[in-house]
Design a protein around this motif. Structure first.
Motif, PDB file in Angstrom:
ATOM      1  N   GLY A  72       0.814  -1.212   0.000  1.00 48.24           N
ATOM      2  CA  GLY A  72       0.000   0.000   0.000  1.00 48.24           C
ATOM      3  C   GLY A  72       0.843   1.255   0.000  1.00 48.24           C
ATOM      4  N   LEU A  73       1.931   1.252   0.766  1.00 49.39           N
ATOM      5  CA  LEU A  73       2.822   2.413   0.810  1.00 49.39           C
ATOM      6  C   LEU A  73       3.453   2.674  -0.551  1.00 49.39           C
ATOM      7  CD1 LEU A  73       4.386   4.634   2.239  1.00 49.39           C
ATOM      8  CD2 LEU A  73       6.024   2.907   3.020  1.00 49.39           C
ATOM      9  N   LEU A  74       3.882   1.600  -1.221  1.00 50.45           N
ATOM     10  CA  LEU A  74       4.474   1.759  -2.552  1.00 50.45           C
ATOM     11  C   LEU A  74       3.455   2.338  -3.525  1.00 50.45           C
ATOM     12  CD1 LEU A  74       6.836   1.307  -4.469  1.00 50.45           C
ATOM     13  CD2 LEU A  74       6.004  -1.027  -4.851  1.00 50.45           C
ATOM     14  N   GLY A  75       2.221   1.814  -3.470  1.00 56.62           N
ATOM     15  CA  GLY A  75       1.174   2.320  -4.353  1.00 56.62           C
ATOM     16  C   GLY A  75       0.856   3.776  -4.087  1.00 56.62           C
ATOM     17  N   VAL A  76       0.784   4.150  -2.801  1.00 54.83           N
ATOM     18  CA  VAL A  76       0.515   5.541  -2.425  1.00 54.83           C
ATOM     19  C   VAL A  76       1.638   6.449  -2.909  1.00 54.83           C
ATOM     20  CG1 VAL A  76       0.347   7.133  -0.474  1.00 54.83           C
ATOM     21  CG2 VAL A  76      -0.942   5.002  -0.452  1.00 54.83           C
ATOM     22  N   ALA A  77       2.886   6.009  -2.734  1.00 53.09           N
ATOM     23  CA  ALA A  77       4.029   6.825  -3.146  1.00 53.09           C
ATOM     24  C   ALA A  77       4.018   7.077  -4.652  1.00 53.09           C
ATOM     25  CB  ALA A  77       5.329   6.140  -2.722  1.00 53.09           C
ATOM     26  N   ILE A  78       3.748   6.022  -5.438  1.00 51.24           N
ATOM     27  CA  ILE A  78       3.710   6.179  -6.892  1.00 51.24           C
ATOM     28  C   ILE A  78       2.567   7.101  -7.304  1.00 51.24           C
ATOM     29  CG2 ILE A  78       3.328   4.964  -9.075  1.00 51.24           C
ATOM     30  CD1 ILE A  78       4.729   2.538  -7.814  1.00 51.24           C
ATOM     31  N   SER A  79       1.389   6.890  -6.709  1.00 55.05           N
ATOM     32  CA  SER A  79       0.213   7.704  -7.039  1.00 55.05           C
ATOM     33  C   SER A  79       0.444   9.163  -6.676  1.00 55.05           C
ATOM     34  CB  SER A  79      -1.019   7.173  -6.300  1.00 55.05           C
ATOM     35  OG  SER A  79      -1.319   5.845  -6.697  1.00 55.05           O
ATOM     36  N   ALA A  80       1.027   9.391  -5.497  1.00 58.21           N
ATOM     37  CA  ALA A  80       1.291  10.759  -5.056  1.00 58.21           C
ATOM     38  C   ALA A  80       2.315  11.439  -5.962  1.00 58.21           C
ATOM     39  CB  ALA A  80       1.778  10.756  -3.609  1.00 58.21           C
ATOM     40  N   PHE A  81       3.331  10.682  -6.394  1.00 56.81           N
ATOM     41  CA  PHE A  81       4.355  11.252  -7.276  1.00 56.81           C
ATOM     42  C   PHE A  81       3.740  11.682  -8.603  1.00 56.81           C
ATOM     43  CE2 PHE A  81       7.489  10.629 -10.682  1.00 56.81           C
ATOM     44  CZ  PHE A  81       8.463  11.541 -10.269  1.00 56.81           C
ATOM     45  N   ILE A  82       2.849  10.849  -9.148  1.00 52.25           N
ATOM     46  CA  ILE A  82       2.199  11.190 -10.425  1.00 52.25           C
ATOM     47  C   ILE A  82       1.369  12.459 -10.274  1.00 52.25           C
ATOM     48  CG2 ILE A  82       0.459  10.440 -12.099  1.00 52.25           C
ATOM     49  CD1 ILE A  82       1.458   7.581 -11.661  1.00 52.25           C
ATOM     50  N   ALA A  83       0.582  12.540  -9.183  1.00 46.83           N
ATOM     51  CA  ALA A  83      -0.241  13.722  -8.953  1.00 46.83           C
ATOM     52  C   ALA A  83       0.628  14.962  -8.759  1.00 46.83           C
ATOM     53  CB  ALA A  83      -1.144  13.502  -7.735  1.00 46.83           C
ATOM     54  N   TYR A  84       1.724  14.810  -8.043  1.00 46.16           N
ATOM     55  CA  TYR A  84       2.641  15.934  -7.793  1.00 46.16           C
ATOM     56  C   TYR A  84       3.252  16.434  -9.098  1.00 46.16           C
ATOM     57  CZ  TYR A  84       6.543  18.573  -5.800  1.00 46.16           C
ATOM     58  OH  TYR A  84       7.442  19.554  -5.488  1.00 46.16           O
ATOM     59  N   GLN A  85       3.665  15.492  -9.959  1.00 48.43           N
ATOM     60  CA  GLN A  85       4.305  15.867 -11.226  1.00 48.43           C
ATOM     61  C   GLN A  85       3.320  16.535 -12.181  1.00 48.43           C
ATOM     62  OE1 GLN A  85       7.657  15.685 -10.239  1.00 48.43           O
ATOM     63  NE2 GLN A  85       7.917  15.206 -12.395  1.00 48.43           N
ATOM     64  N   SER A  86       2.073  16.042 -12.197  1.00 46.58           N
ATOM     65  CA  SER A  86       1.082  16.595 -13.131  1.00 46.58           C
ATOM     66  C   SER A  86       0.441  17.869 -12.600  1.00 46.58           C
ATOM     67  CB  SER A  86      -0.022  15.559 -13.408  1.00 46.58           C
ATOM     68  OG  SER A  86      -0.842  15.382 -12.261  1.00 46.58           O
ATOM     69  N   GLY A  87       0.446  18.026 -11.272  1.00 47.89           N
ATOM     70  CA  GLY A  87      -0.180  19.202 -10.676  1.00 47.89           C
ATOM     71  C   GLY A  87      -1.681  19.098 -10.586  1.00 47.89           C
TER      72      GLY A  87
END
Length: 207
Positions: A72-87
């Motif tokens: 779950g932590l890995l999934g959250v980290a990847i999802s958060a990174f995508i949202a952060y990069q796209s804004g």
């Protein structure tokens, strides 16, 4: 007599950490949506990852099953990174949306080629071999179970992709939680039925 599913492996709920595990899994998404509405995207991504890390640490300290928390932590980290990069906050849910479509396609393809993945995966886990493929009834049961999972993944993709198009970030979080373990539990009933059916068939063949 062959062992049953319950004898060999803990249930999906047990592997997820029981009822607390279901609550833990929903926390990062809730934190992300609330924080995004209150403080903005950048803080929300940090808090979501922090919530996932905190849950993993809590489970480690309590000696609870750690694998679901780490995944779950890995999934959250990847999802958060995508949202952060796209804004864009809604992009937090992209991995889950397109992952659901990918799983639906792969599981459906396995039925078409007569290697239903529920049967393949269970055989690998139990060490039972692939003898079930020679039994038409057993294979049909695994076909049904695999198609139940296809329906689950497809439903998640259709609903969440629709909400993504509407930019309904809050409803996306709700759909992710509501269509997570609860929907999987329905499909699991069919999977358990198929496994037990195949076990009985194989027991008759070798007796």
């Amino acid at each position: 007599m062959s062992e049953t599913l319950d004898d060999r492996k803990p249930s999906a709920l047990q592997q997820a950490g029981g009822a607390p595990g279901l609550i833990y899994a929903s926390v990062p998404s809730i934190v992300f949506v609330v924080a995004d509405a209150v403080t903005g995207l950048h803080v929300a991504t940090a808090l979501a990852v922090g919530a996932g890390a905190g849950i993993a640490l809590l489970r480690l300290l309590r000696r609870e099953p750690l694998q679901p928390a780490v995944s779950g932590l890995l999934g959250v980290a990847i999802s958060a990174f995508i949202a952060y990069q796209s804004g864009d906050a809604k992009d937090y849910f992209l991995v889950g949306i397109w992952g659901s479509l990918a799983f639906a396609v792969v599981f459906f393809a396995s039925v078409l080629v007569r290697w239903p993945l529920v049967g393949v995966i269970w055989s690998a886990m139990s060490g039972g071999g692939q003898a079930w493929r020679a039994d038409r009834s057993a294979r049909m049961g695994y076909d049904v179970a695999t198609l139940a999972l296809v329906a689950t993944f497809a439903a998640r993709f259709v609903v969440q992709n629709w909400l993504y198009g509407l930019e309904a970030t809050g409803w996306l979080a709700f759909a992710r939680i509501a269509m997570g373990y609860p929907l999987s539990a329905v499909a699991l009933v069919v999977v358990v039925w198929a496994v037990r059916r195949a076990d009985r068939r194989m027991a008759v063949r070798v007796s």
